[in-house]
Design a protein around this motif. Structure first.
Motif: not given
Lengths: 350, 282
Positions: A91-97, A208-214, A222-230
């Protein structure tokens, strides 16, 4: 093409990883995939690569995280219970691309289960066992030849899409020896401007996979990941349709169970029954369009798995008239039987 | 390509400001590490900071170098993976008492066995601060926390004794109260070849499990005549009940992971190759 040699599935996978340019491997012992770390521990140093036996499955996947962040082609392998332990890291690997190749040589479950080959981790592989909105590519080899070929492909796909590619094999595929021709390197080169390297004169990269702010930054990622998945879904579906053009009875399977189905199809055809086989090569993305085509003439669709029915959900979602879809499976390391498949297909005709 | 935004004379990020509470001990560690790398004349592209989760996890975001923010408790394996690919980088791994000694405690022994050439800074605030005050493995026995309303009923770990048992090649304890000493210890740790562990008492000003006032009362520098090659003496000071000693407890020179891997490469070069072995079975 090179000449044919005899290799065990697990070892062919290891050699293919080296052919693909993998120079870092981190793993932890678990049956029935132990030949992979054993092979890598001897073979990697011959090509200047690093093998480390990690203190746990969790350590191994996080070593992969560190090595991938530095831009390396890196792999880890395990079997079912070990795969559960790796999920947080994935999950963290996915979050950090970050790209990497992970091998799951499935065994019987749940729990410690047994060490025989099984296909009970399909949900985990295709739905994701870790937290959050993410996917990984899932390749499903069905022979020693494919264990090698799909491993080479896995490294290119991982780098191209900055994603984890999971090779979903099973204990039987890992353990059998078959003749194969080792694949050639593809020679593809992928730039990694995001890696922890080459920062002289610019700001060093941070991963990092931490995306706190903004507030909206995580959704944007996540939407950019979705574009990759599509994009992956539209370009990377792979499957094999065997005698499906006129098939009145369609078998759907992957991996070892697809080999049993192929034998059943051949025998049924000899007896004049129009049977065909649709075999997944990617479980995610699921080759839904190809399956829909292959099932056009089918009166019945029999999904065969070494589980109590997991892939069948994707089969039902893919075909028209899903009430045609039936199931035959064995679990806990037992194999579906050719005779039983034939008996069921013949029964549909009565 | 972005150019470096902050002044080259600091490793502290000008873009991302720490969210630590005012007065947090972790600022002291950030400042000391900044000064240390400046004094050693490192460049941002020579350093990677790897962190896990907790108040300490933010550290990698605040430091102007390569940084990698990974999973909870796994900063050491992550740093090990990074270091095998980039042996040229100076890798600083940062954790807290929760990340490093609770969920990730099992990794320290194995980083020590491999003697990975990196510096591991554990900032111990004796509490889970980020999640607002639950007991940690070093919260004092009897102290009241969010998850111990009747007082903590587990004994506090003795990390220094643990590190000595693991035969870590450099072990020191220091506090956020004394920047000069921390900087001196960090310098020696970073220059040490192999796995160096700097254990910093970094008080939490919000949950006060071990506040500065108490820390000052119980800490004392190791005696000047302490022989840092004498592990049994180091154990004796680690187990002292009346005083929490600070300073370098133990140091030992031994080969590090990258040197051992070089030896493996050489052995692989001179031994039969896999293809030669396979040829014998034709």
């Amino acid at each position: 093409m090179g000449k044919q040699i005899l290799m065990k599935g697990n070892e062919a996978l290891g050699e293919a990883a080296i052919i693909a340019g993998c120079r870092f491997y981190f793993g932890y012992p678990i049956t029935p995939q132990n030949e992979i770390p054993a092979y890598m521990s001897r073979r990697l140093p011959e090509v200047g690569g690093t093998f480390l036996q990690a203190e746990s499955e969790i350590a191994a996947v996080n070593m992969v995280f560190g090595a991938s962040a530095a831009g390396a082609r890196v792999m880890t392998s395990t079997s079912s219970p070990g795969m559960s332990l790796k999920q947080e890291g994935l999950s963290y690997l996915a979050g950090a691309k970050l790209p990497c190749v992970v091998v799951n040589i499935m065994r019987g479950g749940p729990g410690l289960g047994n060490i025989a080959g099984a296909q009970g981790d399909y949900f985990q592989a295709t739905r994701g066992g870790g937290n959050g909105d993410y996917r990984h590519i899932v390749l499903t080899p069905a022979s020693v030849q494919e264990m090698a070929e799909l491993t080479v492909l896995a490294f290119d796909l991982a780098d191209e899409y900055r994603i984890t590619v999971l090779i979903l094999g099973d204990g039987y595929l890992g353990q059998i020896s078959e003749a194969l021709t080792l694949p050639e390197p593809t020679g593809k080169v992928f730039e990694k401007p995001w890696a922890l390297t080459g920062a002289k004169g610019r700001e060093p990269n941070k991963i990092a996979s931490l995306k706190l702010v903004p507030d909206h930054v995580l959704e944007e990622m996540n939407l950019s990941l979705e574009r990759t998945y599509n994009e992956i879904s539209s370009r990377e579906c792979r499957s094999e349709s065997y005698l499906t053009e006129d098939a009145e009875y369609l078998l759907v399977a992957y991996g070892t169970s697809s080999r049993i189905c192929r034998a059943a199809v051949n025998e049924l055809r000899e007896e004049g029954v129009k049977a065909g086989l649709f075999r997944l090569i990617t479980a995610w993305p699921f080759p839904a369009a190809a399956l829909k085509r292959a099932s056009l003439k089918a009166k019945k669709i029999l999904t065969v798995e070494m589980s109590l029915g997991q892939m069948i959900e994707d089969v039902r979602l893919s075909v028209d008239n899903p009430e045609r879809v039936d199931f035959y499976g064995r679990s806990g390391g037992m194999l579906p039987e050719t005779e039983e498949i034939k008996r069921r297909i013949k029964a549909y005709g009565n | 390509m972005k150019t470096i935004l902050q002044k080259p004379e600091t490793f502290k990020s000008s873009r991302i400001k720490p969210v630590w509470c005012p007065g947090c001990g972790d600022y002291g560690v950030l400042n000391a590490l900044d000064k240390t790398f400046k004094t050693l004349e490192f460049k941002p592209e020579n350093i990677a900071v790897v962190s896990g989760i907790g108040c300490s996890g933010r550290f990698s975001h605040y430091f102007n170098s390569y940084s990698l923010h990974g999973t909870h408790g796994r900063a050491l394996p992550t740093a090990t993976g990074l270091k095998t690919v980039r042996p040229d980088l100076h890798v600083v791994t940062v954790g807290g008492d929760g990340d490093g000694l609770s969920i990730g405690g099992g990794h320290i022994a194995h980083a020590a066995r491999k003697n990975v050439d990196l510096t591991y800074i554990i900032m111990d605030n004796n509490i889970y601060g980020l999640t607002k005050g639950q007991s940690s493995p070093t919260t004092p026995l009897g102290y009241t926390t969010k998850t111990a309303p009747y007082g903590v009923y587990e004994e506090s770990l003795n990390p220094i004794a643990m590190f000595l048992s693991y035969d870590i090649s450099f072990i020191a304890r220091t506090t956020s109260a004394d920047m000069k000493i921390m900087q001196k210890i960090l310098t020696e740790a970073i220059e040490h070849k192999g796995f160096s562990l700097v254990y910093v008492m970094s008080p939490c000003v919000t949950y006060k499990a071990l506040p500065y006032s108490k820390l000052k009362e119980i800490t004392s520098p190791l005696p000047e005549d302490h022989d840092i090659s004498d592990k049994m003496a180091a154990f004796k000071y680690a187990y002292s009940e009346e005083t929490m000693y600070t300073g370098i407890f133990y140091r030992k020179e031994k080969s590090c992971l990258n040197e051992r891997l070089q030896e493996v490469f050489q052995m692989a070069e001179t031994s039969k190759t896999t293809s030669e072995i396979m040829a014998e079975f034709k």
